[in-house]
Design a protein around this motif. Structure first.
Motif: not given
Length: 100
Positions: A7-18
């Protein structure tokens, strides 16, 4: 937490997974494999392209607003209560009157 990040609109960096992929895909986040080298690459990619980062952040924000905003939340709660009140475990009981 993830809903707030989206909701913040900032880019997210995350790992793949469940944990992340039910909500995030490559259009809404910089996804990496769950290891240090891949995460590092995803972070550098996100920082290197401000235009792409803005597009990805906006897509996550739009997705969050459409699926997790106030309207969808109210509809989810309404539907949940209706289903609970029609539960077959209530056999023999009169269904309540619903007024929405």
């Amino acid at each position: 937490k993830l809903f707030d990040y989206m909701a913040s609109g900032k880019p997210i960096v995350a790992t793949r997974g469940n944990a992340h992929e039910p909500l995030l895909d490559d259009t809404r986040a910089f996804l990496s494999e769950p290891n240090a080298a891949a995460l590092s690459t995803a972070l550098l990619t996100a920082c290197a392209s401000s235009a792409r980062a803005a597009v990805i952040g906006r897509a996550a924000k739009d997705f969050a607003a459409e699926h997790f905003g106030w309207g969808p939340f109210v509809e989810f709660v309404r539907t949940t209560y209706i289903q609970a009140l029609r539960n077959p475990l209530r056999e023999g009981l009169e269904p309540p009157t619903l007024a929405f």
